[in-house]
Design a protein around this motif. Structure first.
Motif, PDB file in Angstrom:
ATOM      1  N   PRO B 195      28.711  30.380  31.395  1.00  0.00           N
ATOM      2  CA  PRO B 195      29.122  30.414  32.768  1.00  0.00           C
ATOM      3  C   PRO B 195      30.708  30.460  33.205  1.00  0.00           C
ATOM      4  CG  PRO B 195      28.423  28.028  32.172  1.00  0.00           C
ATOM      5  CD  PRO B 195      28.209  29.033  30.819  1.00  0.00           C
ATOM      6  N   VAL B 196      31.378  30.563  32.287  1.00  0.00           N
ATOM      7  CA  VAL B 196      32.848  30.841  32.753  1.00  0.00           C
ATOM      8  C   VAL B 196      33.564  32.104  32.062  1.00  0.00           C
ATOM      9  CG1 VAL B 196      33.484  28.037  32.852  1.00  0.00           C
ATOM     10  CG2 VAL B 196      33.708  29.291  30.833  1.00  0.00           C
ATOM     11  N   PRO B 197      34.665  32.572  32.414  1.00  0.00           N
ATOM     12  CA  PRO B 197      35.402  33.592  31.797  1.00  0.00           C
ATOM     13  C   PRO B 197      35.318  33.551  30.430  1.00  0.00           C
ATOM     14  CG  PRO B 197      36.365  33.185  33.785  1.00  0.00           C
ATOM     15  CD  PRO B 197      35.380  31.862  33.356  1.00  0.00           C
ATOM     16  N   LEU B 198      35.332  34.435  29.718  1.00  0.00           N
ATOM     17  CA  LEU B 198      35.664  34.556  28.297  1.00  0.00           C
ATOM     18  C   LEU B 198      36.695  35.412  27.862  1.00  0.00           C
ATOM     19  CD1 LEU B 198      31.881  34.894  26.752  1.00  0.00           C
ATOM     20  CD2 LEU B 198      33.202  32.853  26.996  1.00  0.00           C
ATOM     21  N   ILE B 199      37.537  35.078  27.046  1.00  0.00           N
ATOM     22  CA  ILE B 199      38.876  35.750  26.623  1.00  0.00           C
ATOM     23  C   ILE B 199      38.808  36.286  25.383  1.00  0.00           C
ATOM     24  CG2 ILE B 199      41.517  35.982  26.341  1.00  0.00           C
ATOM     25  CD1 ILE B 199      40.490  34.823  29.182  1.00  0.00           C
ATOM     26  N   ASP B 200      39.006  37.501  25.268  1.00  0.00           N
ATOM     27  CA  ASP B 200      38.940  38.248  24.088  1.00  0.00           C
ATOM     28  C   ASP B 200      40.501  38.426  23.528  1.00  0.00           C
ATOM     29  OD1 ASP B 200      37.249  40.568  22.169  1.00  0.00           O
ATOM     30  OD2 ASP B 200      39.358  40.553  22.142  1.00  0.00           O
ATOM     31  N   PRO B 201      40.832  37.728  22.626  1.00  0.00           N
ATOM     32  CA  PRO B 201      42.309  37.742  22.302  1.00  0.00           C
ATOM     33  C   PRO B 201      43.057  39.104  22.019  1.00  0.00           C
ATOM     34  CG  PRO B 201      41.109  35.837  21.222  1.00  0.00           C
ATOM     35  CD  PRO B 201      40.051  36.666  21.873  1.00  0.00           C
TER      36      PRO B 201
END
Lengths: 248, 248, 248, 248, 248, 248
Positions: B195-201
């Protein structure tokens, strides 16, 4: 007790001077074995050079650790220290870290005085890595230059002493670390002319290595400093590759 | 715009996967050129390995920087990042740093979720280096293991999603960084289940490299990130030695 | 991609200048839509004014967010940023935050240089909010005044360049952020006269907004940045009241 | 001594309850004058709502400050506190800040216990703004919900007491702040059932406002808290616009 | 309400002056009972002296706490404060801590101005103990000396005012704490000549003690500030020994 | 080399045990001279007791420093350490500080494991005083009690080992400090059952005292650790009064 002193730079002259200087504050039962880097730079003055020297440090420890009780990385800035402490099983100290922790037991805040601006970024990183920023009054460098790194102690003697005194009066330093391998031995020479304790980082690093060896603590077998599992390694120097692949 | 993507590890398969994954979020005017390390380890899981890979990163940038507008170091933990930024004149980003700063603009606190305990020390160091400890809720790792690093996304999918959800509810993370090159592309795949933004490094690192290139700032000619003066260098890889000695 | 640029102040001239300046570093697929505050002050120079402008920012986003991919708050100090990021579902950046995180990828420590003392308290708050105090060398301001905020770039050109140079030599800044909307575009003009990278905060904020939009992360549905539940709201501007009451 | 108590929310019932509760710990020479916000939300549970309430706080102080010796902002989270302190010349306190500083003189670490999760982000911001993170053990919230904010003290009494006790045993809190205007008066009611001092934020804020008034310090005429120069203001509430334009 | 004011030094003259000065800002229902240390030094200027005075403070509170509502330790640097707060059940304040927390409610950053260099180490320790380093701009001391500690206010008046003004302009202090018992009463005298609020630490400490007493919080019965279990004590002053052994 | 070991508590049995335990890791040229406090408590378990013991430490050093090369304060929590270091001219170490700095050279984060909850506040203060909070994973205490402080090692052996193991797995401690004089010698006994290095604080403190003596740094004659000027002292123990009044 045998302590391996690693100079991660290529200057044999510097290795010899450091070994000689360190011999004056050893406990009677300590032998120092000194080694010089087989490749790299004659001295370090950038973090890229420190990174390269750090990899060389790993290579040298892998090759010469047998029969040793502790290792000293004889460069201020501590190239490869954390990586080496993680990889190898014997106690390892280095000049910046040892000098700072020693200084913390002689006063509350230490200054770092060195001889050239190009070193300061690297030294500040060492303070931050130790988490001791709040105890460091800063890195001070003379405004004047010098001709030869081999004679920098003589050329800059007055400038360095003046800097030390200003670190006391202006920055409120309680002790002063004289940083950089070329200043090894300078602290003893000028102690009478600065009104607070001066720390010689090599003496501190060798003393701390001996202390750690004397405590006979066991190597970590869990956590951040346990030896990593074996790993395939391609194209590394032989002793280091063998250690990483757990062939030794 | 041409961006050099450096994989400091020896796995060509990983390089190809990362290049493919990154291609989905590029601006229309960006070309990515991918390179794999010529020696070292297939992946990094200790700080000693990171140190060795960092030196390899310097070597690869020295060899391939011509004609590039920016460099991406495609390993989370950012081997060699600071040293490279100091030595070279073009913008350089890396996966951990870029992911963290990007996350800071999507929420206040980020969690780092990864797939194996052995990485955590290295990742925590990256958080500390950026000075972002106060914005990081910690590094979370599944309790379960995996068989193959090439299929870790599939094997651990449920465990990783559950960890992400717990980072939100228990640690109060506002965003989550999915750390480690083997998780590249995972964020897009599971975004709907957390339920929150996921960061792809890698997306973050490539995007930030393009942004920096677009800003057209000048390279430093003074201070901690100016190219160091030329230095004698013995026994280094040719392109790196030439760069350090200012022969190129 | 459409990005909404919000000027939370009442000066239409400033809005136009900023939109023009930002257009030079956009990726080819980005359109910028600029809006000026309908009430408030012509520029912000206190935290009370920032608070009022922050409420206006919420009102403007509520009124104009439809069809947008991201929002830029075009004032340094970032009025309403955290509140807006919490209330609305699209990515939102602002000039101070974006400039600082961008600067952190070009060097370790940034200085903030601005044109008037009255701004400094507000700017220091922005550094603290980001948790980046350890990476900021401080806010520097010229000793001299200026006649017109519209011509401050020309009037203070020499003074600002000298301040930038002193931030490098005295404060050891690795990069410099030229803060305050009236300095938009100044970085490009004087880049050759300062020896480290200069950050234009508006370029950084617009670039970061585009980058976040390109990442296509999902909005938070839990935690500190999920849209709050509907709430009765009395006497607010219509679009904002409707959004808070979940009528839109 | 006359102290203006500002409720930045629209609930008159809450204002009356707070005024009644605060009356029990006043010094004999203090009069409290209570005011309710003319527009906004009945209570605050997000930072956007806090931002809007902060602007309303400025408006209310501008309108009612005449003849007052000090102001209390009667909401935990302190909407508009710093901006108000900067704009106006009389002492101003608010519930979170006053409670925290008071708690710091009764023990080393305080916990914040409140009644709903939606408040925690805002409360954590207040701790950070005060720079007191190292003295705060965290914000604790019951797992259970409640039906009416007007009866939350009764509904959650057992849950809150249990949370307080766990803050002592698990988090090592030395004192506990019962946060949120709806908990006003709760500390006195349950003091016997929690083994450490309980802080009622409104009592603390009113007490600190009286103390500051009693010290008779002069208002700042320089620095971050001096009243800003006059500024053109368009479309603001009349009393606030007049104050900002220095017409009053 | 009865407040016990403890002077942990041996100067009766100083005790009388302080009691007189504090009487001006008391609420109408507060009585102050002043005591002078029976042994020790006439004033404190080192941490060893502070340690000895701290033990004396415990002894004096043990002997005189009966019938009191709160205690004030009337020395800046707060000898024995934490230990006393832990041992005894009534509220206890001291000059440095109370002045700092009070200052934090009048502005963001406070300066400490005092009259002699020998005090600064001790004062910095008090700032660190409170965890308020980020809110303190530093301790400033005149360059000039003085002849008599009894007349230091007159001798150094101009030097101290100039220091206060420089703390505002150079250090950006929002308020100034005039530190050291010999400066008691000085703030009121020179308030018109410094453009920010001046804090008199004794007024702050007495005011905060009265505030804490008025809150009627209960003493801790758990955690770091609960009275320790009884302990065998040999050779201590009678009242203190009896209290530690729980015979009173 | 002669090192004075001060037990600031009144238990002669404890002094003897500590002297015996420390003898195992001494360098061959070091003699240890042990002293027991003439008054006070048999052991310390509160900060008030630590304050009283600190004053006793000063008294004992004043009486016994002649002919010594260094001093060890043999209590964890370091009563009187900073004050003693300021007053006296020879190197002084203490158990908590020495253990922490030693631990920092064997790993990055240390845990503190002790045997009773009542000590933890005091131990946390020691961590904070050293500025090493970021390197400490916390203080852990067994849930179970013990009957006799003289046999606590045996009674709690299993509980303490389990705590150490949990400090490694749960808290990610790299090393563990076994805190409290009654645990002296325990580290050596159980080293094989805990997978990371265990630090014996007394061994560390004695080793560091010897190291400092060996460095032969000069005493401070300026700054925070220079001996304070002579001061009139009334009613102090004779040797301490004489030293403070510069009669010796």
């Amino acid at each position: 007790m045998r302590i391996l002193m690693i100079n991660p730079n290529t200057s044999v002259l510097m290795t010899e001077r450091m070994a000689e200087s360190a011999s004056h504050s050893l406990a009677p039962d300590v032998d120092l074995v000194a080694m010089t880097a087989p490749h790299g730079m004659p001295y370090i003055s950038s973090r890229a050079e420190a990174l390269i020297a750090g990899a060389t440090t790993l290579e040298m420890i892998a090759a010469h650790q047998d029969g040793m009780d502790a290792v000293v990385i004889a460069a201020f800035g501590d190239p490869g220290l954390v990586a080496a402490r993680e990889q190898f099983d014997l106690p390892i100290t280095a000049m910046a870290e040892a000098a700072m922790h020693t200084a913390c037991m002689l006063g509350h805040r230490f200054a770092i005085v060195t001889f050239t601006q190009v070193m300061t970024a690297w030294y500040e990183d060492a303070v931050a890595l130790a988490g001791l920023q709040a105890r460091c009054t800063g890195v001070r460098v003379p405004d004047v230059g010098f001709r030869s790194i081999d004679h920098v102690q003589g050329e800059l003697e007055e400038a360095l002493i003046e800097l030390c005194c200003r670190a006391v009066t202006d920055d409120k330093a309680d002790t002063i670390i004289l940083a950089g391998a070329p200043l090894t031995g300078f602290a003893a020479k000028v102690a009478d002319r600065v009104p607070v304790p001066l720390i010689d980082p090599l003496d501190a690093a060798v003393g701390q290595a001996a202390l750690l060896a004397r405590l006979r603590t066991r190597p970590a077998r869990a956590g951040r400093f346990a030896r990593p599992p074996s790993k395939l390694a391609t194209g590394l120097p032989p002793a280091l590759g063998a250690w990483i692949e757990h062939r030794t």
